[in-house]
Scaffold this active site. Sequence first.
Site: not given
Ligand SMILES: NC(=O)c1ccc[n+]([C@@H]2O[C@H](COP(=O)([O-])OP(=O)(O)OC[C@H]3O[C@@H](n4cnc5c(N)ncnc54)[C@H](O)[C@@H]3O)[C@@H](O)[C@H]2O)c1
Length: 676
Positions: A553, A566
């Site tokens: 991130s 986080y």
């Molecule tokens: N959305 C953003 O702006 C953003 C920015 C930077 C980083 N990220 C990172 O991107 C990644 C995906 O985020 P997203 O925005 O698509 O979120 P999201 O919630 O849409 O997807 C995350 C998925 O991870 C799954 N998950 C959570 N805990 C888990 C576990 N213990 N085992 C297996 N699966 C698990 C959830 O069920 C979910 O389907 C994350 O690591 C997040 O930190 C997102």
Amino acid sequence: MTTAEELIARSNRLGADPKNTNYAGGNTSAKGTATDPVTGQDVELLWVKGSGGDLGTLKESGLAVLRLDRMRALVDVYPGVEREDEMVAAFDYCLHGKGGAAPSIDTAMHGLVDAAHVDHLHPDSGIAIATAADGEALTTTIFGDQVVWVPWRRPGFQLGLDIAEIKAKNPQAVGCILGGHGITAWGDTSEEAEKNSLWIIDTAAAYIEEHSKAEPFGPALEGYGPLVEAERRTKAAALAPTIRGIASADQPMVGHFNDSEVVLDFLASEAHPRLAELGTSCPDHFLRTKVKPLVLDLPATASVEDSIARLKELAVGYREDYQAYYDRHADANSPAIRGKDPLIVLVPGVGMFSFGKNKQTARVAGEFYVNAINVMRGAEGLSTYAPIDESEKFRIEYWALEEAKLQRMPAPKPLATRVALVTGAASGIGKATAKRLAAEGACVVIADLDLVKAEAAAAEIGGSDVAVGLAADVSDEAAVQAMLDAAVLAFGGVDLVVNNAGLSLSKSLLETTERDWDLQHDVMAKGSFLVSKAAAKVLIEQEMGGDIVYISSKNSLFAGPNNVAYGAAKADQAHQVRLLAAELGEHGIKVNGINPDGVVQGSGIFAGGWGAKRAEVYGVKEEELGKFYAQRTLLKREVLPENIANAVFVLCGPDLTHTTGLHVPVDAGVAAAFLR
Ligand SMILES: NC(=O)c1ccc[n+]([C@@H]2O[C@H](COP(=O)([O-])OP(=O)(O)OC[C@H]3O[C@@H](n4cnc5c(N)ncnc54)[C@H](O)[C@@H]3O)[C@@H](O)[C@H]2O)c1
Ligand SMILES: [Zn+2]
């Protein structure tokens, strides 16, 4: 119904039942009259299944349509068996209109046989008779003069002439057994051809059933019986990476695992080493299985370590044997050797691994070996299994026409043969990534907490040859191992791992509980450590390199407000990228990271409360958060899940082969998060 419609219906019925023919094996035809649009006169046509297609799913577009008079006139210019291949190009001059699908090598058999409807099939029961040492005598015993034996001959114009002659000389006959190969049947009507085909197939099967010796494969081999299912699958998963590496020494392959009773019974029998060495016989079978499989010559109870060591030795021998086979038969005009690795690997007590350039091909190769086992059982039950000579196998495998077919295949997609495992892929960034990787040719394993959602996301991408969904909590070591095992059994191995699973709780230091801290560190820091560790073991054993990508991130660098747990977990992930890039480089494994920011659309993190909190922190409405984030970027663009997915593809794709330890910001430009 038109003649073509009737033919399609018959083909679909025949092809739907695996007892009748192997996948994409055999072909059917019908002759009939249509109006020539040029003259307005009647013209006699031949509709015949074109090259490649499958009878079970054949559509009219899969038929080649030829002018029967012109096709038959080829007999007058036929230069003899030495130059029979030239007749394939001549078929193009017999086409009616644009001619539909490309005519196959079997077109001559269909056109020259004087019957309105002809079926050529590869039924296990028929091939069992065709590969029995005394197949000719058996044919007479079983069918009297109704079915005629045709000695093995490579498919082509001459085989068509031979069968046409047999039909002419034996007006009572309804078909033939083609030595080493399959069956051909005919009829005046479509129903009659179908009835005759089924009669030959069922009569052969019934005869085998009634007259086969009790144990066609001999007595059971002590210690070679199947392991119990759980043990079998654990051992299969432990061996799979090594086996895939063996099958991919020359070209990367996707794998399929089959531990059905047919396979396990065969491997438990005394005769299996002898029969496996003889190889498959039907041209369709061995083109997909190679002339023979690699068989582990250790009992089911052998340890994983011993099995791996022995498999590696056997692989060296297999490659030498294959080179020797090529050298024995190749001449100056032969196409270059196509790879010396086995396509079928048999492990007693465990099962069969089959390989191909995509999952469907790998699965079908396995199906064909099951066909071959059935053929061997039938032939050994009545007689002795006697497949066609090795030199004939070579003439098929390295046939100029076969080579031309391979050359015509479209170039593979950039990620073809690569198996991707994306965690947290049922939603948001993970799902978009899985979609993109699949679109670029990868097989994808979608792992997430919720099985139903993981399977739904997989189904959105495609069938089980393309994507499978699994439940796994990445913070649980046993669950992570089970996920890797399942991935490896689904596609043979793993090449590309995306640590994406994550969650986010926006809280100030004083509000952050120990549980909040632990949960985020467990899923993201520890979770990606566990996944990388289990995956690296597979990647190292495969010896095929690989990619690990961390979806870290912007917050791994940027000290955002109310973000201690986080942000710290993300910083941990980001440093894992560097540490693992340094450690795994010697195995050809690249480890890179992506720093996204502000991906609101499609993100479960944002929908689940984080968005509302962030909106509050920044003093904007939740539904305007995406736009708000866009406005604070240098490019003033909103970041979508697809933008992250694109970056994953680039990092793992064909161009960035020399880059590891890199972090790619995909945040539309946030100066505070520049890497320096
Ligand atoms: N959305 C953003 O702006 C953003 C920015 C930077 C980083 N990220 C990172 O991107 C990644 C995906 O985020 P997203 O925005 O698509 O979120 P999201 O919630 O849409 O997807 C995350 C998925 O991870 C799954 N998950 C959570 N805990 C888990 C576990 N213990 N085992 C297996 N699966 C698990 C959830 O069920 C979910 O389907 C994350 O690591 C997040 O930190 C997102
Ligand atoms: Zn055939």
